[in-house]
Design a protein around this motif. Structure first.
Motif, short mmCIF file in Angstrom:
data_model
loop_
_atom_site.label_atom_id
_atom_site.label_comp_id
_atom_site.label_asym_id
_atom_site.label_seq_id
_atom_site.Cartn_x
_atom_site.Cartn_y
_atom_site.Cartn_z
N ILE A 1 0.84 -1.21 0.00
CA ILE A 1 0.00 0.00 0.00
C ILE A 1 0.87 1.25 0.00
CG2 ILE A 1 -1.64 1.34 1.38
CD1 ILE A 1 -2.86 -1.43 2.22
N ALA A 2 1.89 1.29 0.86
CA ALA A 2 2.78 2.45 0.93
C ALA A 2 3.52 2.65 -0.39
CB ALA A 2 3.78 2.30 2.08
N ALA A 3 3.96 1.55 -1.00
CA ALA A 3 4.66 1.66 -2.28
C ALA A 3 3.73 2.22 -3.35
CB ALA A 3 5.20 0.29 -2.70
N GLU A 4 2.52 1.69 -3.43
CA GLU A 4 1.55 2.19 -4.42
C GLU A 4 1.26 3.67 -4.21
OE1 GLU A 4 -2.03 -0.11 -4.85
OE2 GLU A 4 -0.90 -1.98 -5.04
N ASP A 5 1.11 4.08 -2.95
CA ASP A 5 0.86 5.49 -2.65
C ASP A 5 2.01 6.38 -3.13
OD1 ASP A 5 -1.56 4.84 -1.51
OD2 ASP A 5 -0.87 5.06 0.57
N ALA A 6 3.22 5.82 -3.18
CA ALA A 6 4.41 6.57 -3.63
C ALA A 6 4.68 6.39 -5.12
CB ALA A 6 5.63 6.13 -2.81
N GLY A 7 3.78 5.71 -5.82
CA GLY A 7 3.98 5.48 -7.24
C GLY A 7 4.99 4.38 -7.53
N GLU A 8 5.22 3.53 -6.56
CA GLU A 8 6.18 2.44 -6.71
C GLU A 8 5.47 1.11 -6.49
OE1 GLU A 8 10.34 4.50 -5.46
OE2 GLU A 8 9.08 3.85 -3.79
N ALA A 9 6.27 0.05 -6.35
CA ALA A 9 5.71 -1.29 -6.14
C ALA A 9 6.72 -2.14 -5.38
CB ALA A 9 5.39 -1.94 -7.48
N VAL A 10 6.23 -3.25 -4.85
CA VAL A 10 7.13 -4.27 -4.31
C VAL A 10 7.72 -4.97 -5.53
CG1 VAL A 10 7.32 -6.39 -2.98
CG2 VAL A 10 5.80 -4.56 -2.19
N ILE A 11 9.05 -4.92 -5.65
CA ILE A 11 9.70 -5.50 -6.84
C ILE A 11 10.57 -6.71 -6.51
CG2 ILE A 11 9.65 -3.33 -8.12
CD1 ILE A 11 12.70 -3.09 -7.51
N GLY A 12 10.55 -7.10 -5.24
CA GLY A 12 11.34 -8.28 -4.89
C GLY A 12 11.40 -8.50 -3.41
N VAL A 13 12.18 -9.51 -3.05
CA VAL A 13 12.32 -9.91 -1.66
C VAL A 13 13.78 -10.21 -1.38
CG1 VAL A 13 11.87 -12.37 -2.11
CG2 VAL A 13 11.34 -11.41 0.14
N MET A 14 14.18 -9.94 -0.16
CA MET A 14 15.52 -10.28 0.32
C MET A 14 15.36 -11.25 1.48
SD MET A 14 17.00 -9.33 3.40
CE MET A 14 18.55 -9.78 4.13
N HIS A 15 16.25 -12.21 1.55
CA HIS A 15 16.34 -13.03 2.75
C HIS A 15 17.79 -13.45 2.96
CE1 HIS A 15 16.14 -16.46 -0.04
NE2 HIS A 15 16.58 -17.22 0.96
N SER A 16 18.08 -13.94 4.14
CA SER A 16 19.46 -14.33 4.43
C SER A 16 19.58 -15.84 4.51
CB SER A 16 19.92 -13.70 5.75
OG SER A 16 19.13 -14.15 6.83
N HIS A 17 20.79 -16.28 4.21
CA HIS A 17 21.19 -17.66 4.45
C HIS A 17 22.26 -17.60 5.53
CE1 HIS A 17 19.94 -19.51 0.30
NE2 HIS A 17 18.91 -19.11 1.02
N THR A 18 22.00 -18.21 6.64
CA THR A 18 22.91 -18.09 7.78
C THR A 18 24.13 -18.99 7.67
OG1 THR A 18 21.61 -19.69 9.03
CG2 THR A 18 21.06 -17.35 9.32
N HIS A 19 24.01 -20.11 6.94
CA HIS A 19 25.13 -21.07 6.89
C HIS A 19 25.41 -21.59 5.48
CE1 HIS A 19 23.94 -21.13 11.13
NE2 HIS A 19 25.21 -21.36 11.34
N THR A 20 24.79 -21.02 4.47
CA THR A 20 25.00 -21.49 3.11
C THR A 20 25.28 -20.31 2.18
OG1 THR A 20 22.63 -21.44 2.63
CG2 THR A 20 23.54 -23.53 3.41
N ASP A 21 25.64 -20.62 0.95
CA ASP A 21 25.98 -19.63 -0.07
C ASP A 21 24.76 -18.75 -0.39
OD1 ASP A 21 27.57 -18.34 -1.97
OD2 ASP A 21 27.09 -19.79 -3.54
N ALA A 22 25.01 -17.61 -0.99
CA ALA A 22 23.95 -16.68 -1.42
C ALA A 22 23.40 -17.15 -2.77
CB ALA A 22 24.48 -15.26 -1.50
N TYR A 23 22.87 -18.36 -2.78
CA TYR A 23 22.32 -18.97 -3.99
C TYR A 23 20.96 -19.56 -3.62
CZ TYR A 23 22.01 -21.68 -8.27
OH TYR A 23 21.59 -22.19 -9.47
N PRO A 24 19.96 -19.43 -4.49
CA PRO A 24 18.62 -19.93 -4.16
C PRO A 24 18.61 -21.43 -3.88
CG PRO A 24 18.53 -18.50 -6.08
CD PRO A 24 19.99 -18.75 -5.79
N SER A 25 17.99 -21.79 -2.76
CA SER A 25 17.81 -23.19 -2.41
C SER A 25 16.61 -23.75 -3.19
CB SER A 25 17.55 -23.32 -0.91
OG SER A 25 16.28 -22.76 -0.59
N ALA A 26 16.43 -25.04 -3.11
CA ALA A 26 15.27 -25.67 -3.75
C ALA A 26 13.98 -25.09 -3.18
CB ALA A 26 15.32 -27.18 -3.57
N THR A 27 13.97 -24.82 -1.89
CA THR A 27 12.80 -24.20 -1.25
C THR A 27 12.58 -22.80 -1.78
OG1 THR A 27 13.18 -25.50 0.74
CG2 THR A 27 11.80 -23.56 0.98
N ASP A 28 13.66 -22.02 -1.93
CA ASP A 28 13.55 -20.66 -2.48
C ASP A 28 12.95 -20.70 -3.88
OD1 ASP A 28 14.80 -19.69 -0.16
OD2 ASP A 28 16.77 -19.63 -1.11
#
Length: 121
Positions: free
Chosen positions: A52-79
């Protein structure tokens, strides 16, 4: 994003990328309602507020960030299985090594493609 990843250890951190097209203008920290070190789920109420806040500002949600605590910064099968939108950017921060690693990916029909990350002012 890096600070949020460190703040949430030992759990995975997550948050939303706000912007226009391929340009992220801000990051919204969200709670990981899964409360897990191996899985993340963005709080749906926080997601809705961010949209809602993004739309009000003329923007959008364009993605997501998450962390991997013990593995590489590569998408897992779950991701990959949970990637909700082929237009989104999927940023992963790995805290496995001494220095954090941030990488961004596109996930389209199970195909993973790395994209460059450029920080500008």
């Amino acid at each position: 994003m890096l600070g949020h990843a460190y703040d949430e250890q030992p759990l995975e951190a997550c948050g939303l990328l706000i912007g226009v097209a391929d340009r992220c203008t801000s990051f919204v920290r969200t709670d990981n309602v899964a409360r897990s070190a191996i899985l993340y789920t963005v709080d749906p109420k926080q997601h809705l507020r961010a949209e809602i806040a993004a739309e009000d500002a003329g923007e959008a949600v364009i993605g997501v960030m998450h962390s991997h605590t013990h593995t590489d910064a590569y998408p897992s099968a779950t991701d990959i299985a949970a990637a909700p939108d082929p237009s989104w950017h999927y940023v992963i921060v790995s805290l496995r090594d001494d220095a954090p690693m941030l990488r961004s990916w596109r996930i389209v029909e199970g195909v993973i493609t790395e994209e460059p990350v450029v920080v500008s002012r």
